[in-house]
Design an enzyme around this catalytic site. Structure first.
Site, PDB file in Angstrom:
ATOM      1  CB  SER A 111      -0.879   0.017   1.261  1.00 18.91           C
ATOM      2  OG  SER A 111      -1.541   1.262   1.388  1.00 18.91           O
ATOM      3  CE1 TYR A 149      -3.851  -2.272   5.061  1.00 23.34           C
ATOM      4  CE2 TYR A 149      -3.081  -0.058   4.521  1.00 23.34           C
ATOM      5  CZ  TYR A 149      -3.585  -1.286   4.127  1.00 23.34           C
ATOM      6  OH  TYR A 149      -3.812  -1.530   2.797  1.00 23.34           O
TER       7      TYR A 149
HETATM    8  P1  NAP Z   1     -11.496  -6.127   0.410  1.00 23.06           P
HETATM    9  O1  NAP Z   1     -12.384  -5.712  -0.698  1.00 23.06           O
HETATM   10  O2  NAP Z   1     -11.877  -5.857   1.822  1.00 23.06           O
HETATM   11  O3  NAP Z   1     -11.185  -7.693   0.227  1.00 23.06           O
HETATM   12  C1  NAP Z   1     -10.358  -8.320   1.163  1.00 23.06           C
HETATM   13  C2  NAP Z   1     -10.153  -9.752   0.748  1.00 23.06           C
HETATM   14  O4  NAP Z   1      -9.242 -10.358   1.681  1.00 23.06           O
HETATM   15  C3  NAP Z   1     -11.427 -10.569   0.789  1.00 23.06           C
HETATM   16  O5  NAP Z   1     -11.350 -11.536  -0.208  1.00 23.06           O
HETATM   17  C4  NAP Z   1     -11.355 -11.208   2.176  1.00 23.06           C
HETATM   18  O6  NAP Z   1     -12.085 -12.420   2.277  1.00 23.06           O
HETATM   19  C5  NAP Z   1      -9.875 -11.463   2.289  1.00 23.06           C
HETATM   20  N1  NAP Z   1      -9.408 -11.584   3.669  1.00 23.06           N
HETATM   21  C6  NAP Z   1      -9.529 -10.698   4.676  1.00 23.06           C
HETATM   22  N2  NAP Z   1      -8.951 -11.171   5.789  1.00 23.06           N
HETATM   23  C7  NAP Z   1      -8.478 -12.399   5.481  1.00 23.06           C
HETATM   24  C8  NAP Z   1      -7.792 -13.399   6.194  1.00 23.06           C
HETATM   25  N3  NAP Z   1      -7.476 -13.252   7.497  1.00 23.06           N
HETATM   26  N4  NAP Z   1      -7.481 -14.549   5.550  1.00 23.06           N
HETATM   27  C9  NAP Z   1      -7.797 -14.723   4.251  1.00 23.06           C
HETATM   28  N5  NAP Z   1      -8.431 -13.805   3.511  1.00 23.06           N
HETATM   29  C10 NAP Z   1      -8.770 -12.663   4.124  1.00 23.06           C
HETATM   30  O7  NAP Z   1     -10.039  -5.491   0.266  1.00 23.06           O
HETATM   31  P2  NAP Z   1      -9.224  -4.896  -0.988  1.00 23.06           P
HETATM   32  O8  NAP Z   1      -9.353  -3.431  -0.947  1.00 23.06           O
HETATM   33  O9  NAP Z   1      -9.497  -5.636  -2.217  1.00 23.06           O
HETATM   34  O10 NAP Z   1      -7.749  -5.209  -0.453  1.00 23.06           O
HETATM   35  C11 NAP Z   1      -6.918  -6.210  -1.024  1.00 23.06           C
HETATM   36  C12 NAP Z   1      -5.496  -5.849  -0.647  1.00 23.06           C
HETATM   37  O11 NAP Z   1      -5.185  -4.560  -1.169  1.00 23.06           O
HETATM   38  C13 NAP Z   1      -5.241  -5.775   0.859  1.00 23.06           C
HETATM   39  O12 NAP Z   1      -3.995  -6.346   1.153  1.00 23.06           O
HETATM   40  C14 NAP Z   1      -5.221  -4.291   1.130  1.00 23.06           C
HETATM   41  O13 NAP Z   1      -4.450  -3.960   2.252  1.00 23.06           O
HETATM   42  C15 NAP Z   1      -4.604  -3.774  -0.147  1.00 23.06           C
HETATM   43  N6  NAP Z   1      -4.858  -2.367  -0.424  1.00 23.06           N
HETATM   44  C16 NAP Z   1      -6.118  -1.911  -0.649  1.00 23.06           C
HETATM   45  C17 NAP Z   1      -6.304  -0.546  -0.884  1.00 23.06           C
HETATM   46  C18 NAP Z   1      -7.667   0.047  -1.123  1.00 23.06           C
HETATM   47  O14 NAP Z   1      -7.798   1.285  -1.130  1.00 23.06           O
HETATM   48  N7  NAP Z   1      -8.698  -0.754  -1.355  1.00 23.06           N
HETATM   49  C19 NAP Z   1      -5.207   0.314  -0.899  1.00 23.06           C
HETATM   50  C20 NAP Z   1      -3.937  -0.198  -0.674  1.00 23.06           C
HETATM   51  C21 NAP Z   1      -3.763  -1.539  -0.446  1.00 23.06           C
HETATM   52  P3  NAP Z   1     -13.704 -12.406   2.582  1.00 23.06           P
HETATM   53  O15 NAP Z   1     -14.365 -11.914   1.320  1.00 23.06           O
HETATM   54  O16 NAP Z   1     -14.007 -13.848   2.879  1.00 23.06           O
HETATM   55  O17 NAP Z   1     -13.890 -11.494   3.733  1.00 23.06           O
END
Ligand code: NAP
Length: 255
Positions: free
Chosen positions: A149, A163
Site C-alpha cells: 500500500s 496497517y
Molecule cells: P477487500 O475488498 O476488503 O477484500 C479483502 C479480501 O481479503 C477478501 O477476499 C477477504 O475475504 C480477504 N481476507 C480478509 N482477511 C483475510 C484473512 N485473514 N485470511 C484470508 N483472507 C482474508 O479489500 P481490498 O481493498 O481488495 O484489499 C486487497 C489488498 O489490497 C489488501 O492487502 C489491502 O491492504 C490492499 N490495499 C487496498 C487498498 C484500497 O484502497 N482498497 C489500498 C492499498 C492496499 P472475505 O471476502 O471472505 O472477507
C-alpha cells in the site's frame, strides 16, 4: 504428453473473493490462467468469482483459509497440491485494516491481528510458494506479487499506522526475498495501491473514504480494483520477466 508451451499456468490468489483479489482472479482467468482463490468468510462471493472464472475457461477453485493461521495456510497449499500440478504465481493479496485510531489507542489484540494477517500471512504464503516454485527444489520457477500500500510510505497518521507498518514489512519482504530467490527462477514484486474503491474502507468504518479523499489525489479520483489487477497480472506473467524486487505505485499520483 502435455508440452510446456501449452500448459496452463496456475495462480494462487489470497483474498480472491472480493475487491482487488477478485479482479485479479478474473483478469488472470481471462488471460488463460487457472486460479485458486482463498477467502476468509464470504463463501458466496468466492463461489461467484469461481463461477465467473470458469465461464472464462479457467480451472478455478476457492478454499476458505485465514492467512493469519499457519495451519490454514498449509490447508490452502494442500488444496493447491491436490487440484493443480504446479504453482506459477502467488498473489499475497489478503489484507485487513481497522478503525481509525492513533497509536496511543491501539490494543495488543488489534496489533496482533494486523501483523498476523497482513505480514505473517504474506511471509508464510511466500514460504510455501518458494518451496514449490524454486528450480533448486525441482520446481519450474514462478512469480510472487505482494499487495502492499502507499500507506507504507505515507505512514497513515491518525488512521492506521499499524496497517502502514504491516505493509512496510511486506515491502521489505519483497526486496529481500526477490534477491534471495532470483537465482532460483522466482521473481518477487509488490504493488502499492493508493485509494481504491473496494469494501475495505467500509470494514475500517469509513465507507465514503475514497470519495472524501479523491480531491487530494493528483488524478482527482480513486482507482478501481481492475486498475490494480492490470499491474498484478503483468507482474505475474512473462511480460515482466526482468522485473524483480520492484515496488510499483498504482495510486493516480498519490505518492
Ligand atoms: P477487500 O475488498 O476488503 O477484500 C479483502 C479480501 O481479503 C477478501 O477476499 C477477504 O475475504 C480477504 N481476507 C480478509 N482477511 C483475510 C484473512 N485473514 N485470511 C484470508 N483472507 C482474508 O479489500 P481490498 O481493498 O481488495 O484489499 C486487497 C489488498 O489490497 C489488501 O492487502 C489491502 O491492504 C490492499 N490495499 C487496498 C487498498 C484500497 O484502497 N482498497 C489500498 C492499498 C492496499 P472475505 O471476502 O471472505 O472477507
Amino acid at each position: 504428453m502435455e508440452s510446456k508451451a501449452s500448459r496452463r499456468k496456475v495462480a494462487l490468489i489470497t483474498g480472491g473473493s472480493r475487491g482487488i483479489g477478485a479482479a485479479t482472479a478474473l483478469l488472470a482467468a481471462a488471460q488463460g490462467w487457472d486460479v485458486l482463490i482463498s477467502y476468509q468468510s464470504q463463501q458466496a462471493a468466492a463461489e461467484a468469482v469461481v463461477a465467473q472464472a470458469r465461464a472464462l475457461g479457467a480451472n478455478a477453485h476457492a478454499v476458505q483459509a485465514d492467512v493469519g493461521e499457519e495451519a490454514q495456510v498449509l490447508k490452502l497449499f494442500g488444496a493447491l497440491d491436490e487440484r493443480f500440478d504446479s504453482l506459477d504465481a502467488l498473489v499475497n493479496n489478503a489484507g485487513v485494516v481497522d478503525v481509525a485510531q492513533t497509536v496511543a489507542e491501539y490494543s495488543l489484540q488489534r496489533l496482533e491481528r494486523m501483523f498476523r494477517v497482513n505480514t505473517v500471512g504474506a511471509f508464510v504464503c511466500a514460504r510455501e510458494a518458494v518451496l514449490r516454485m524454486s528450480i533448486r527444489r525441482g520446481g519450474r520457477g514462478g512469480a510472487i506479487v505482494n499487495v502492499s500500500s502507499i500507506a507504507a510510505r505515507l505512514g497513515a497518521p491518525g488512521q492506521y499506522v499499524d496497517y502502514a507498518a504491516s505493509k512496510g514489512a511486506v515491502d521489505v519482504l519483497t526486496l529481500g526475498l526477490a534477491k534471495e530467490v532470483a537465482a532460483e527462477g522466482i521473481r518477487v514484486n509488490a504493488v502499492r495501491p493508493g485509494l481504491i474503491e473496494t469494501d475495505i474502507h467500509a470494514s475500517g468504518g469509513q465507507p465514503d473514504r475514497v470519495q472524501r479523499l479523491a480531491p487530494n489525489i493528483p488524478m482527482q479520483r480513486g482507482g478501481t480494483a481492475q486498475e490494480v489487477a492490470d499491474a498484478i497480472v503483468w507482474l505475474m506473467g512473462d511480460g515482466s520477466h526482468y522485473t524483480t524486487g520492484s515496488l510499483i505505485e498504482i495510486s493516480g499520483g498519490n505518492l
